[in-house]
Design a protein around this motif. Structure first.
Motif, PDB file in Angstrom:
ATOM      1  N   ARG A 161     -14.780  24.410 -13.501  1.00  0.00           N
ATOM      2  CA  ARG A 161     -14.212  24.625 -14.840  1.00  0.00           C
ATOM      3  C   ARG A 161     -13.740  26.062 -15.006  1.00  0.00           C
ATOM      4  NH1 ARG A 161     -16.465  20.556 -18.576  1.00  0.00           N
ATOM      5  NH2 ARG A 161     -16.810  22.077 -20.218  1.00  0.00           N
ATOM      6  N   TYR A 200      -9.960  19.764  -9.987  1.00  0.00           N
ATOM      7  CA  TYR A 200     -10.819  18.578 -10.068  1.00  0.00           C
ATOM      8  C   TYR A 200     -10.595  17.654  -8.876  1.00  0.00           C
ATOM      9  CZ  TYR A 200     -12.726  19.530 -14.680  1.00  0.00           C
ATOM     10  OH  TYR A 200     -13.417  20.074 -15.723  1.00  0.00           O
ATOM     11  N   PHE A 201      -9.352  17.573  -8.446  1.00  0.00           N
ATOM     12  CA  PHE A 201      -9.022  16.748  -7.284  1.00  0.00           C
ATOM     13  C   PHE A 201      -9.804  17.223  -6.056  1.00  0.00           C
ATOM     14  CE2 PHE A 201      -6.027  15.619  -3.790  1.00  0.00           C
ATOM     15  CZ  PHE A 201      -5.945  14.263  -4.028  1.00  0.00           C
ATOM     16  N   LEU A 235      -5.835  22.435 -13.576  1.00  0.00           N
ATOM     17  CA  LEU A 235      -6.907  21.470 -13.793  1.00  0.00           C
ATOM     18  C   LEU A 235      -6.885  20.324 -12.789  1.00  0.00           C
ATOM     19  CD1 LEU A 235      -8.314  20.213 -17.075  1.00  0.00           C
ATOM     20  CD2 LEU A 235      -7.426  18.488 -15.529  1.00  0.00           C
ATOM     21  N   VAL A 236      -5.722  19.674 -12.666  1.00  0.00           N
ATOM     22  CA  VAL A 236      -5.620  18.508 -11.797  1.00  0.00           C
ATOM     23  C   VAL A 236      -6.049  18.856 -10.373  1.00  0.00           C
ATOM     24  CG1 VAL A 236      -4.033  16.807 -10.847  1.00  0.00           C
ATOM     25  CG2 VAL A 236      -3.792  17.550 -13.213  1.00  0.00           C
ATOM     26  N   ALA A 293     -13.625  16.812  -6.548  1.00  0.00           N
ATOM     27  CA  ALA A 293     -14.040  15.413  -6.420  1.00  0.00           C
ATOM     28  C   ALA A 293     -14.116  15.021  -4.950  1.00  0.00           C
ATOM     29  CB  ALA A 293     -13.067  14.502  -7.160  1.00  0.00           C
ATOM     30  N   VAL A 340       0.846  -1.193   0.000  1.00  0.00           N
ATOM     31  CA  VAL A 340       0.000   0.000   0.000  1.00  0.00           C
ATOM     32  C   VAL A 340       0.885   1.247   0.000  1.00  0.00           C
ATOM     33  CG1 VAL A 340      -1.657   1.336   1.353  1.00  0.00           C
ATOM     34  CG2 VAL A 340      -1.961  -1.130   1.111  1.00  0.00           C
ATOM     35  N   THR A 398       5.678  15.269 -12.389  1.00  0.00           N
ATOM     36  CA  THR A 398       4.987  16.022 -13.435  1.00  0.00           C
ATOM     37  C   THR A 398       4.778  17.472 -13.001  1.00  0.00           C
ATOM     38  OG1 THR A 398       2.906  15.203 -12.538  1.00  0.00           O
ATOM     39  CG2 THR A 398       3.784  14.062 -14.471  1.00  0.00           C
ATOM     40  N   GLN A 416       4.342  10.422  -9.038  1.00  0.00           N
ATOM     41  CA  GLN A 416       3.837  10.835 -10.344  1.00  0.00           C
ATOM     42  C   GLN A 416       3.391  12.302 -10.311  1.00  0.00           C
ATOM     43  OE1 GLN A 416       4.472   8.507 -12.308  1.00  0.00           O
ATOM     44  NE2 GLN A 416       3.638   9.240 -14.250  1.00  0.00           N
ATOM     45  N   PHE A 417       2.740  12.697  -9.212  1.00  0.00           N
ATOM     46  CA  PHE A 417       2.358  14.101  -9.038  1.00  0.00           C
ATOM     47  C   PHE A 417       3.607  14.970  -9.012  1.00  0.00           C
ATOM     48  CE2 PHE A 417      -2.079  15.146  -8.110  1.00  0.00           C
ATOM     49  CZ  PHE A 417      -2.656  13.899  -8.109  1.00  0.00           C
ATOM     50  N   VAL A 421     -17.363  13.628  -2.897  1.00  0.00           N
ATOM     51  CA  VAL A 421     -17.313  12.363  -2.162  1.00  0.00           C
ATOM     52  C   VAL A 421     -17.707  12.594  -0.705  1.00  0.00           C
ATOM     53  CG1 VAL A 421     -15.791  10.553  -1.289  1.00  0.00           C
ATOM     54  CG2 VAL A 421     -15.650  11.249  -3.683  1.00  0.00           C
ATOM     55  N   GLN A 451       3.047  18.643 -10.619  1.00  0.00           N
ATOM     56  CA  GLN A 451       1.705  18.986 -10.147  1.00  0.00           C
ATOM     57  C   GLN A 451       1.667  19.346  -8.666  1.00  0.00           C
ATOM     58  OE1 GLN A 451      -0.838  19.522 -12.046  1.00  0.00           O
ATOM     59  NE2 GLN A 451       0.243  18.909 -13.885  1.00  0.00           N
ATOM     60  N   MET A 475     -19.496  21.832 -10.311  1.00  0.00           N
ATOM     61  CA  MET A 475     -18.678  21.339 -11.409  1.00  0.00           C
ATOM     62  C   MET A 475     -18.383  22.451 -12.423  1.00  0.00           C
ATOM     63  SD  MET A 475     -17.477  18.384 -11.703  1.00  0.00           S
ATOM     64  CE  MET A 475     -16.487  17.524 -12.879  1.00  0.00           C
TER      65      MET A 475
END
Lengths: 220, 248, 281
Positions: C230, C243-244, C239-240, C247, C35, C49, C45-46, C251, C51, C226
């Protein structure tokens, strides 16, 4: 334009769209089922970290709106160097959503069995594996038939997310948007055709599910 | 004469549920062919005691011996031992998705590896013995509580157990069905089955048991023959308990 | 009966012996590492890149960002509340029609119910957004999103209400009829009020579906969470991150609604009737 005109101009596209919707539904549902089993195994395992990850997975994907998930998969992931074909994006989103609900269905099925039967299985000398394969899994599967039928229908409806990305060929909802945008005087015709196909397949799947359920249902 | 090894022996067994001391220094032995009845007020620990014998409940300390061998703690050995000790539950616990016949044959076929035809023949004999052979191809939910409990007994017997544990086998039954289950148990006792029975059925205890063990607050308060216990209880707790159940 | 109740998930495994305990410990350790590696991979990865750079996150420190998000959330709530209310009324009407005993009426109600349950809400949205205007029917963006969401929910709610009505003991109807109430009065005065109480947890859990459906509001450019996300993305080029965050908000909100419905179900003893628990079709 009337129905004859609509079918003359777009009949082949409709056929492709029906096939696209159904094949996406089948692929997504099949993968989602496998994933649901894995997630459920994690959630009922005695391994705490796996339980936690499984629970988190289910809570996230049963609560995230499909559109938000699709947009993240299709438009945010490329920023993280993960670029998938459009159709795969839709399928990934649908599978993630469906598997969360699928796992919930299995959990409900397991919960319905009751501690007593497990203890009875143990006390006639069944091992853990035997108890799982002879008592728990068969009953969980049987009582999952109805909820999974509903999930299959929901999966089909969720593939309408495909209308939010450029697919080629398009699925049933995207095609309606495509035709209606091009033909400015077509009214509700394309909409009706897609709606009837969706509703028709929903009813068919429901009937099939009910028939299977009637045969395998566990009477308690 | 050398003493025989007891079928079940508990030595200094202790168990807690959180702060609750549910079994306190339990010492009990059950010889071959003996019928021991555990009675006591609810919450006295009698069910827990019964369930520790095939490790449906674990113990904190002490020892449990089955025919002189320590109770295995896990794995194949534990399953093997459980196969040799039958258990009948308050709520029957038949396998809901299997027919009555399959409920009885499952153990022999999976655990003892008995061939299908042999297992089924034996199962039918057992079902006939407990009087439910006509229901063999129904599923549990189609049977009355009394019938289900008799099937549960047949399911245990199919394993040819050395001893049987009964955990309040008649408590969940409607009054008119209690006797049909008790009769099967009386019959078993007559045939020499070693039995540990947790029950509130005093008539059964008096008529069938060799020994009555009275429990309260996790302890064995006294034990003796049924006549001794019912006619001349030694402890105040036992007297109170007997008065309270005779009172109404 | 044992003194403590165990959940099924725990009951599948019995109290472990020493060997099993050792094995469980080892597998737990291995899974923890796996995990951690998975989480590490995502974070990496974030990171690689770019981010995680502060420029992509710093605007979340500005109150104006959150005001804007709150504004969008309010839009979402407005659509969800109105759509929910409409669906409630429509659902009851459909259920009443279906259980009316008048054959043609019941048949029509059944077709309508099945239709709205068997069609994706996105398709309904395109109906209001693209098809209706072709007939010269102009409605505001608010109604273009609210009406389809309401219709989609009404089909499910009709079934939830029907299950609720069926859960009211028959004796109630018999008693009401026997004191001389008409069948209609019996339904309205005796059965329906009890059915409503039974379905409260289910209605709350259906609210999650409504909230999820509202997210397509951007199709019609209605400023919900939403759509505002935008706009934030265009303004901040992040963007990332947006939206993160959005989201997670969705949730959390839906999780809260779900927990509430579970709590209500437990408190009242009335089960949650969802699409998953009823018969399909």
């Amino acid at each position: 334009m009337d129905y004859a005109g609509l079918f003359a101009a777009y009949g082949d596209k409709y056929l492709l769209a029906v096939f696209e919707t159904l094949s996406m539904t089948a692929v997504c549902f099949a993968i989602a089922m496998v994933l649901s089993v894995l997630i459920t195994v994690m959630r009922v395992s005695p391994i705490k970290p796996l339980r936690l990850v499984g629970d988190l997975y289910v809570q996230v994907f049963r609560n995230i709106p499909g559109v938000a998930l699709l947009i993240i998969v299709a438009y945010a992931l490329p920023y993280l160097k993960v670029t998938l074909p459009w159709k795969t994006c839709v399928e990934v989103a649908v599978v993630l959503l469906a598997s969360a609900f699928g796992s919930e269905n299995f959990m409900t099925g397991i919960n319905a069995i009751g501690v007593g039967q497990i203890e009875a299985a143990r006390s006639i000398g069944l091992t853990f594996t035997q108890t799982m394969t002879k008592i728990v899994i068969p009953q969980a599967l049987r009582s999952a038939v109805l909820p999974m039928t509903n999930l299959l229908i929901a999966t089909m409806l969720t593939t309408a997310l495909g209308s939010q990305v450029p697919l080629n060929p398009q699925e049933l909802t995207g095609l309606v948007s495509y035709i209606t945008t091009r033909e400015t005087a077509i009214g509700i015709l394309p909409f009706t055709v897609s709606a009837v196909v969706y509703a028709g397949f929903s009813v068919l799947m429901g009937l099939a599910g009910n028939a299977i359920d009637k045969r395998v249902r566990v009477i308690r | 004469m050398p003493t025989q090894t007891p079928v079940i022996e508990m030595r200094h067994v202790d168990k807690h549920y959180g702060p609750l001391h549910v079994l306190q220094d339990i010492n009990l032995s059950v010889d071959k062919g003996e019928v021991v009845v555990l009675i006591g007020p609810s919450g006295s620990g009698k069910s827990t005691l019964c369930r520790t014998i095939n490790r449906l409940e674990t113990i904190d300390s002490g020892e449990i011996l089955i025919e002189g061998e320590p109770l295995p703690q896990e794995g194949k050995q534990l399953a093997q031992m459980r196969a040799e000790i039958g258990m009948v539950f308050q709520s029957f616990n038949l396998f809901a998705h299997k027919t009555i016949l399959d409920n009885v044959t499952l153990g022999p076929r999976e655990v003892l590896k008995t061939p299908k035809d042999v297992a089924e023949r034996e199962a039918m004999e057992l079902l006939a013995r407990v009087g439910v052979e006509a229901q063999a191809h129904k599923v549990p939910a189609q049977l009355s509580g009394g019938q289900q409990q008799r099937v549960a007994i047949a399911r245990s017997l199919a394993m040819h157990p050395k001893a049987m544990l009964f955990d309040e086998p008649t408590s969940a039954l409607d009054p008119e069905m209690i006797n049909e289950v008790l009769e099967v148990m009386v019959e078993l006792a007559r045939e020499g089955m070693t039995m540990v029975v947790v029950t509130h059925e005093m008539n059964f205890a008096r008529r069938v048991s060799n020994r009555v063990v009275f429990m309260a607050d996790g302890q064995i308060v006294e034990e003796g023959t049924p006549d001794e216990f019912f006619d001349h209880p030694k402890s105040l707790r036992a007297k109170d308990f007997l008065d309270s159940i005779r009172g109404h | 009966m044992s003194a403590h109740t165990v959940s099924m998930r725990d009951a599948l495994y019995e109290e472990p012996g020493p060997k099993t305990r050792r094995r469980t410990r080892i597998v737990t350790a291995v899974s923890l590492v796996l995990v951690a590696v998975g989480v590490g991979f995502v974070v990496r990865q974030f990171y690689i890149t770019g981010q995680l750079d502060a420029k992509y996150w710093s605007f979340f420190l500005r109150p104006s960002t959150w005001l804007y998000i709150a504004g969008g959330f309010l839009g979402t709530l407005r659509v969800a509340a109105v759509a929910g209310a409409i669906a409630l009324v429509l659902g009851i009407l459909l259920m009443l029609a279906r259980t009316s005993g008048v054959k043609p009426l019941a048949a029509i109600a059944r077709v309508i119910t099945d239709f709205f349950r068997g069609v994706p809400s996105l398709l309904l949205i395109y109906f209001f957004y693209l098809a209706l205007p072709q007939y010269g029917l102009r409605i505001s963006a608010f109604w273009m999103i609210t009406l389809p969401v309401a219709l989609a929910a009404s089909g499910v709610l009709a079934e939830v209400f029907r299950a609720g009505v069926n859960a009211v003991p028959r004796g109630q109807t018999e008693a009401a009829l026997s004191i001389g109430l008409t069948p209609g009065k019996t339904m309205i005065k005796i059965v329906l009020p009890q059915a409503l109480r039974i379905v409260v947890p289910s209605l709350i859990s259906q609210l999650v579906v409504v909230v999820k459906d509202t997210t397509v509001a951007y199709v019609v450019s209605y400023p919900d969470l939403m759509q505002n996300a935008r706009v934030l993305i265009t303004n901040n080029d992040a963007l990332v991150q947006v939206y993160f965050v959005v989201a997670i908000l969705y949730v959390l909100v839906n999780f809260a609604i779900n927990q509430l419905s579970i709590y209500m179900a437990r408190r009242s003893g009335n089960p949650i009737i969802s699409r998953a628990t009823e018969n399909p079709t």
